[in-house]
Design an enzyme around this catalytic site. Structure first.
Site, short mmCIF file in Angstrom:
data_model
loop_
_atom_site.label_atom_id
_atom_site.label_comp_id
_atom_site.label_asym_id
_atom_site.label_seq_id
_atom_site.Cartn_x
_atom_site.Cartn_y
_atom_site.Cartn_z
N HIS A 1 58.15 21.55 79.38
CA HIS A 1 57.32 22.58 79.99
C HIS A 1 55.89 22.07 80.15
O HIS A 1 55.37 21.43 79.23
CB HIS A 1 57.29 23.83 79.11
CG HIS A 1 58.65 24.41 78.88
ND1 HIS A 1 58.94 25.17 77.79
CD2 HIS A 1 59.79 24.33 79.61
CE1 HIS A 1 60.22 25.54 77.83
NE2 HIS A 1 60.75 25.04 78.93
N TYR B 1 51.45 24.45 66.85
CA TYR B 1 50.50 23.97 67.87
C TYR B 1 49.37 24.95 68.13
O TYR B 1 49.54 26.15 68.12
CB TYR B 1 51.20 23.57 69.17
CG TYR B 1 52.13 24.58 69.78
CD1 TYR B 1 53.42 24.73 69.30
CD2 TYR B 1 51.72 25.37 70.85
CE1 TYR B 1 54.29 25.66 69.86
CE2 TYR B 1 52.58 26.28 71.43
CZ TYR B 1 53.86 26.42 70.92
OH TYR B 1 54.71 27.33 71.47
#
Ligand code: NDP
Length: 473
Positions: free
Chosen positions: A70, A133
């Site tokens: 992605h 993240y």
């Protein structure tokens, strides 16, 4: 590169901007501890100061979970809390590195900084793997994610666990091949005040920029409406699409700014709007270029350096000084300070040309001295600062060469228009104003020291040569 004291190091990869950090993980009998993201040490090693605003955690129950590829429109700092992954990244940005692949095995010792437009994917190599993240934009519903098929032949990602044996979501099974991916475009440039003298020149040097002004452009023009003194319009604007904002908008009617209505408009456009743009620039990590004037000084100094203290005389000057102070708070800013701007629009030279053509013999002040600046030069200097990545801050930009008075310039314009220079009568400012109310005070000396911009490799063109070119029919 490494920080020996902390054991932290940074490695570059074939994908520009994608870097791997080797973290210092301290282990003892209880377990381990690490500084997972440490802004000061990591930026010292070269990590961008990317300004995270959201922390996401993905827990993967079993070995073989495979996610991506992605491509997100923001930067991402990836690390592992438990377990191990095989990480794979594909450059999906428009340009020569499109399609470049980088892979690395990650465990809690590894972190990867992924710039906007680089496709992310990973495969877990252990059960109970936690992938963490930080991102620097809040996730927005409706964000289109360009995606690439995990099995794409061109990228040929060497998955340790064959995809046939991996756990993949239905959505990730139907993503397109590289040939069908639409590369991600870079963040854009915006010219604010695009229809003004300077805005028009900037359009030439930044041809791909989006354009906005107080009013829409004429039929066929791409100039959209954005009144930067309107907080509602500013809030609604998609700032996350931009990396560079050139603020050429200003209220420049120096004498009208001394009236009640003009004062409010000048403060809104020249001070409040730049302050709002500075906040937006900080929030969106964009570079803000703003334009200042020698009028922020009282003109007592014969040569103005960038660090002279503010001492504005009139209302316009005060509002411009306030705007400079506000813009200087943006982490990435250039304040281009200039004077006597001549471009495509209403200005002193055009006024003198008209008077010359109409047979008028004007009186013009001879005790205000400076040098004029043509807008293509201001635009060229802007390109230079942005393209060379010169240190952020204030830069004087003005035509070079001899210092003249307004009366000298008027005489030259008359000569270039085929009239006698002596048709212009030099007068003092006191004589010119003659007790009239509503004329703003103006600085006597508008000469800018050009050594700072020259030290960056930019040589301002001679002002009088530029005037002759400008007046050429
Ligand atoms: P112009 O007046 O030619 O252009 C300014 C532009 O900004 C106009 O199109 C104006 O629109 C627009 N504008 C005004 N207010 C707003 C607002 N609230 N939102 C959006 N757009 C707005 O100026 P210049 O090109 O001559 O000046 C450029 C910069 O240089 C300015 O920062 C100015 O202060 C500085 N400067 C100029 C000097 C000069 O001699 N002209 C000297 C020194 C510095 P509209 O016309 O519809 O009001």
């Amino acid at each position: 590169m490494g920080d020996q004291a902390s054991g932290l190091s940074l490695e570059v990869t074939p994908i520009p901007g994608l870097v791997v950090l080797r973290l210092d993980v301290r282990e003892d009998s209880r377990g381990w501890f690490k500084e997972n993201w440490q802004r000061e040490k990591m930026t010292a090693l070269g990590l961008p100061d990317f300004g995270p605003v959201q922390h996401n955690v993905s827990f993967n129950t079993a070995r073989g979970a495979t996610r991506g590829v992605h491509t997100e429109p923001w930067d991402k700092f990836v690390s592992i809390l438990t377990g191990r992954v095989f990480g794979a990244w594909v450059d999906m940005r428009e340009g020569p590195t499109f399609g470049t692949v980088f892979t690395v095995e990650m465990d809690p010792h590894t972190a990867v900084f992924v710039p906007r437009g680089v496709g992310n994917s990973y495969q877990t190599l252990e059960d109970a793997t936690t992938y963490s993240y930080l991102v620097n934009e809040h996730w927005r519903p409706g964000t289109a994610y360009p995606a690439l098929n995990l099995a794409d032949d061109t990228a040929a990602i060497p998955w340790p666990i064959p995809l046939a044996d991996a756990e993949i979501s239905d959505k990730d099974k139907t993503t397109p091949a590289m040939a069908d991916v639409v590369p991600m475009k870079p963040l854009k440039t915006l010219i604010v005040g695009a229809l003004g003298q300077l805005g028009r020149a900037l359009q030439q040097d930044f041809p791909d920029a989006d354009l906005v002004d107080m009013v829409a452009g004429p039929e066929g023009s791409t100039v959209q409406v954005l009144d930067v003194s309107d907080p509602v319009q500013l809030t609604a604007f998609p700032w996350h699409e931009y990396a560079l904002v050139l603020n050429a908008a200003a209220y420049t009617a120096v004498d009208k700014a001394e009236t009640g209505e003009g004062r409010a408009l000048a403060w809104a456009a020249n001070a409040s709007a730049p302050a709002a743009l500075a906040r937006i620039a900080a929030e969106h990590r964009l570079t803000l270029v703003h334009y200042s004037t020698d009028y922020v000084f009282d003109g007592s100094a014969e040569l103005h350096t960038e660090d002279e203290r503010y001492s504005p005389l009139g209302v316009y000057a005060q509002t411009k000084a306030a705007g400079d102070i506000a813009v200087a708070t943006a982490p990435r800013h250039y304040i281009v300070r200039t004077s006597w701007v001549i471009g495509d629009g209403h200005n002193f030279v055009r006024t003198m040309q008209k008077l010359a053509a109409d047979g008028v013999s004007p009186t013009v002040v001879n005790d205000q001295v400076g040098r004029l600046t043509v807008t293509p030069e201001l635009s060229r200097a802007t390109r230079h600062l942005v393209d060379t990545g010169a240190p952020y801050g204030v830069y004087n930009v003005q035509g070079s060469g001899p210092v003249t008075s307004w009366a000298d310039l008027a005489k030259e314009v008359f000569r270039l228009s085929g009239r006698d220079g002596d048709d212009v009568t030099p007068v003092t400012t006191e004589e010119y104003v003659g007790g009239r109310a509503g004329i703003s005070p103006r600085p006597a000396h508008g000469v800018l020291d050009l050594s700072k911009i020259e030290a960056t490799g930019f040589s301002p063109a001679n002002a009088l040569d530029q005037l002759r070119d400008y007046c050429r029919p």
